[in-house]
Scaffold this motif. Sequence first.
Motif, PDB file in Angstrom:
ATOM      1  N   LEU A 182       0.845  -1.194   0.000  1.00 24.54           N
ATOM      2  CA  LEU A 182       0.000   0.000   0.000  1.00 24.54           C
ATOM      3  C   LEU A 182       0.880   1.244   0.000  1.00 24.54           C
ATOM      4  O   LEU A 182       1.935   1.267   0.628  1.00 24.54           O
ATOM      5  N   LYS A 183       0.431   2.256  -0.701  1.00 30.31           N
ATOM      6  CA  LYS A 183       1.114   3.547  -0.705  1.00 30.31           C
ATOM      7  C   LYS A 183       0.090   4.596  -0.308  1.00 30.31           C
ATOM      8  O   LYS A 183      -1.046   4.556  -0.783  1.00 30.31           O
ATOM      9  N   THR A 184       0.474   5.499   0.577  1.00 28.68           N
ATOM     10  CA  THR A 184      -0.464   6.512   1.074  1.00 28.68           C
ATOM     11  C   THR A 184       0.038   7.907   0.734  1.00 28.68           C
ATOM     12  O   THR A 184       1.248   8.153   0.685  1.00 28.68           O
ATOM     13  N   PHE A 185      -0.914   8.800   0.512  1.00 28.19           N
ATOM     14  CA  PHE A 185      -0.623  10.183   0.162  1.00 28.19           C
ATOM     15  C   PHE A 185      -1.527  11.099   0.975  1.00 28.19           C
ATOM     16  O   PHE A 185      -2.680  10.754   1.231  1.00 28.19           O
ATOM     17  N   PRO A 186      -1.043  12.291   1.341  1.00 31.08           N
ATOM     18  CA  PRO A 186      -1.937  13.253   2.002  1.00 31.08           C
ATOM     19  C   PRO A 186      -2.959  13.775   0.998  1.00 31.08           C
ATOM     20  O   PRO A 186      -2.672  13.920  -0.188  1.00 31.08           O
ATOM     21  N   PHE A 187      -4.154  14.050   1.479  1.00 23.97           N
ATOM     22  CA  PHE A 187      -5.233  14.537   0.632  1.00 23.97           C
ATOM     23  C   PHE A 187      -5.147  16.061   0.461  1.00 23.97           C
ATOM     24  O   PHE A 187      -5.368  16.578  -0.617  1.00 23.97           O
ATOM     25  N   TYR A 188      -4.824  16.759   1.541  1.00 20.98           N
ATOM     26  CA  TYR A 188      -4.840  18.221   1.513  1.00 20.98           C
ATOM     27  C   TYR A 188      -3.628  18.788   0.784  1.00 20.98           C
ATOM     28  O   TYR A 188      -2.515  18.289   0.914  1.00 20.98           O
TER      29      TYR A 188
END
Length: 176
Positions: free
Chosen positions: A69-75
């Motif tokens: 899994l790779k995660t990114f900030p939304f804002y």
Amino acid sequence: MINFSKLRLKVMAIALGLTSTISFAQSAIEVVETPQEEKKKIIKVQCFINGKIAPSNLAFGRKDTELALKTFPFYERDRKEKKQLFVQEFDVSLLRDGKKIANQTIFGSGSISYLASMARNEDTYLIQVKEVFEKTKDGTLKPYARGVIKLAYLFYDLDVFKPTLQGNAISANDVK
């Protein structure tokens, strides 16, 4: 006597009006004094299977076993600050008809071949992330967001439907 009772009613009405105004003002002050809650942090999660972005049809096959899994900030402000987000561990469950058949915890990235060996067509993989961490400038991980992020993928083994050649094949010379 009538004037006295009318006067008494007016005084009571004014007193009640003042008490409701005072109590409203006090509750307004209490609301202002409470600290403002921190905004929820929204995260984008991207699933990789066998090193590639998970297919858009949301289905995994029997050979799709290496999961990350790779995660990114939304804002936007968090993206401008180039915050690096990581998932240290996540749970993968195999569901059949809404019931959990098996599950495993994956640390960072790993294989779900154990679950794939038990999977049948139309089973579901449910991936759950409970905490996301931010990598600080000194290299340590600090909590970024807590909660449950759920991703669901259908299991569908297309190899079951491939035709197999039998030893009794007919050659072109046999046809008259």
